[in-house]
Design a protein around this motif. Structure first.
Motif, PDB file in Angstrom:
ATOM      1  N   HIS A 211     -72.149  29.166  -9.569  1.00 40.85           N
ATOM      2  CA  HIS A 211     -73.431  28.926 -10.249  1.00 40.85           C
ATOM      3  C   HIS A 211     -73.227  28.177 -11.555  1.00 40.85           C
ATOM      4  O   HIS A 211     -74.047  27.308 -11.908  1.00 40.85           O
ATOM      5  N   MET A 215     -74.947  24.705 -12.632  1.00 42.79           N
ATOM      6  CA  MET A 215     -75.651  24.519 -13.896  1.00 42.79           C
ATOM      7  C   MET A 215     -75.099  23.319 -14.663  1.00 42.79           C
ATOM      8  O   MET A 215     -75.861  22.553 -15.274  1.00 42.79           O
ATOM      9  N   GLN A 218     -76.396  20.131 -12.964  1.00 46.36           N
ATOM     10  CA  GLN A 218     -77.822  19.936 -13.234  1.00 46.36           C
ATOM     11  C   GLN A 218     -78.066  19.551 -14.699  1.00 46.36           C
ATOM     12  O   GLN A 218     -78.944  18.727 -14.992  1.00 46.36           O
ATOM     13  N   ASN A 232     -88.511  15.077 -13.227  1.00 49.76           N
ATOM     14  CA  ASN A 232     -87.278  15.528 -12.571  1.00 49.76           C
ATOM     15  C   ASN A 232     -86.348  16.249 -13.550  1.00 49.76           C
ATOM     16  O   ASN A 232     -85.602  17.161 -13.165  1.00 49.76           O
ATOM     17  N   GLU A 235     -87.573  19.732 -13.725  1.00 50.81           N
ATOM     18  CA  GLU A 235     -87.178  20.466 -12.518  1.00 50.81           C
ATOM     19  C   GLU A 235     -85.703  20.865 -12.564  1.00 50.81           C
ATOM     20  O   GLU A 235     -85.329  21.991 -12.179  1.00 50.81           O
ATOM     21  N   ALA A 236     -84.866  19.968 -13.074  1.00 54.43           N
ATOM     22  CA  ALA A 236     -83.441  20.302 -13.205  1.00 54.43           C
ATOM     23  C   ALA A 236     -83.233  21.435 -14.198  1.00 54.43           C
ATOM     24  O   ALA A 236     -82.415  22.344 -13.984  1.00 54.43           O
ATOM     25  N   THR A 239     -84.149  24.663 -12.602  1.00 56.78           N
ATOM     26  CA  THR A 239     -83.059  25.108 -11.721  1.00 56.78           C
ATOM     27  C   THR A 239     -81.924  25.730 -12.533  1.00 56.78           C
ATOM     28  O   THR A 239     -81.350  26.761 -12.152  1.00 56.78           O
ATOM     29  N   GLU A 241     -82.201  27.242 -15.375  1.00 55.77           N
ATOM     30  CA  GLU A 241     -82.637  28.555 -15.846  1.00 55.77           C
ATOM     31  C   GLU A 241     -82.498  29.611 -14.749  1.00 55.77           C
ATOM     32  O   GLU A 241     -81.988  30.720 -14.982  1.00 55.77           O
ATOM     33  N   GLU A 242     -82.949  29.267 -13.527  1.00 54.62           N
ATOM     34  CA  GLU A 242     -82.893  30.236 -12.423  1.00 54.62           C
ATOM     35  C   GLU A 242     -81.447  30.584 -12.074  1.00 54.62           C
ATOM     36  O   GLU A 242     -81.088  31.758 -11.925  1.00 54.62           O
ATOM     37  N   VAL A 243     -80.620  29.525 -11.953  1.00 48.44           N
ATOM     38  CA  VAL A 243     -79.216  29.780 -11.615  1.00 48.44           C
ATOM     39  C   VAL A 243     -78.519  30.536 -12.740  1.00 48.44           C
ATOM     40  O   VAL A 243     -77.678  31.418 -12.502  1.00 48.44           O
TER      41      VAL A 243
END
Length: 405
Positions: A211, A215, A218, A232, A235-236, A239, A241-243
């Motif tokens: 992960h 990160m 990204q 975009n 959106e990256a 991603t 933040e979630e990961v």
């Protein structure tokens, strides 16, 4: 307080104070022997050679018997004292009483029970020699049968004490051996748990490292497109933040489970994701190739799992099927069932083989790494695990993982 409780309390106190118990024994012998000594009449056939009971006779009997108070502290000295008392009574022409004779026999038993073979054998020989001297001093003309009976009584008391000593030594050895086995078992179990925790932590480390690498990629992409493509880029960042949240959650579990530093030589391992429940179909096909008939069911709507739970569920099924291959026998069948609910994931692996006897009998005394690893994985994510024989035969493993782990 009931009489039974009082008796138990009295026994406990006597065990805690053995010298008090020995004093009570001596007093009991005196309570029986002294009245008998004073009230008994001398036999007419030997009246001229025997002395009438008097205060000196009673004093010698009391002194001889009370020596039992120290019989456990100084067994050899007490035996010599009681032997000397018996010889003194015989030399003065006094008849023996049940008190001093009982003290003499108890002292023989005590030497055999509390001293080594050499000293106890010497004490027995001294007592037997003193017995013969007493017969000569009394000139009683004892019959052969009475002589054999009295000699057998002395030998029996010595043998009884010796047998008790050997039994006590045997029980002490058994207790010591059981304690050593218990310590060894605990050490082995702790070593197995430590090894499994270390291995689990390394696997979770790979998940977190994967992960972190995502990160990093990204973040680099977001930096490059931030000015020309803000959508975009956002959106990256989402991603990332979630990961990142997932990686932090896994890292907390690593801190809780890892007890030793990771081997530096393994630090450069591959950063690819670990297997999960999506790979169970491939695992089942691989097991089928070994000859074991396996069926796989998935019930409920599949829900996304955290990487740690995903890996733990896969490893649990893998270990359970491995145990089935090892212990269930050639004609066994196995069933794997995954059931999703709104709150948890249940994993069940069952077979109809004979592994319940071989697997549990070995792991109860020497916990193997497989079952220890199952417990560690499930407990790591707050789940529940049940392992044991199935109704109707075979073996079953059932684990429940909370989906909010």
């Amino acid at each position: 307080m009931s009489p039974r409780i009082r008796i138990a309390e009295g026994r406990r106190l006597l065990r805690a104070h053995p010298q008090v118990a020995d004093l009570l024994l001596a007093l009991l012998l005196l309570a029986v022997g002294v009245p008998q000594l004073v009230l008994a009449e001398l036999p007419e056939t030997h009246a001229e050679r025997l002395a009438e009971p008097d205060a000196r006779n009673v004093a010698i009997v009391v002194a001889t018997t009370l020596a039992l108070t120290w019989r456990r502290r100084a067994p050899t000295a007490v035996l010599l004292w009681t032997t000397g008392g018996e010889l003194t009574l015989a030399a003065l022409g006094y008849l023996p009483s049940s008190a001093d004779v009982g003290a003499f026999l108890v002292s023989i038993y005590t030497v055999a029970a509390h001293r080594g073979l050499a000293r106890s054998a010497l004490g027995g020989l001294v007592a037997f020699a003193a017995f013969n001297v007493m017969l000569l001093l009394h000139e009683s003309g004892i019959s052969l049968m009475d002589y054999i009976t009295d000699g057998a009584l002395l030998a029996g008391m010595w043998a009884l004490g010796r047998n008790l000593r050997l039994r006590r030594a045997y029980l002490a050895e058994l207790e010591d051996r059981a304690e050593r086995l218990e310590r060894a078992r605990g050490t082995g179990a702790r070593a197995a748990r430590m090894e499994e925790r270390s291995r689990i932590a390394r696997e979770l480390h790979d998940v977190v490292a994967h992960h972190v690498s995502v990160m990093t990629v990204q973040a680099g992409a977001a930096r490059r497109i931030l000015d020309r493509d803000p959508d975009n880029a956002r959106e990256a960042l989402a991603t990332i933040e979630e990961v990142g949240r997932t990686a932090l959650s896994e890292m907390r579990r690593i801190v809780g489970v890892l007890r030793t530093d990771r081997d530096p030589e393994q630090a450069g391992g591959e950063l690819s994701p670990q297997p999960g429940v999506a790979d169970l179909g491939e695992l089942v096909e691989h097991v089928r190739e070994t000859g074991l008939a396996v069926q796989l069911w998935i019930e409920g709507e599949a829900r996304p799992l955290s990487p740690g739970v995903d890996l733990a569920a896969f490893r649990l099924v893998q270990e359970a099927l491995t145990n089935t291959l090892k212990h269930a026998g050639p004609q066994a069948r196995a069933w794997v069932r995954l059931r999703y609910t709104e709150t948890d994931l249940t994993v069940e692996v069952e077979d109809n083989g004979r592994g319940a006897q071989t697997l549990l009998s070995g792991d109860r005394d020497r916990p193997g790494h497989g079952l220890v690893g199952m417990y560690e994985r499930v407990a790591l994510y707050g789940g529940e695990l049940r392992i044991g024989p199935r109704v109707g035969g075979g073996f079953g493993v059932r684990a429940r993982f909370p989906l909010d782990a």
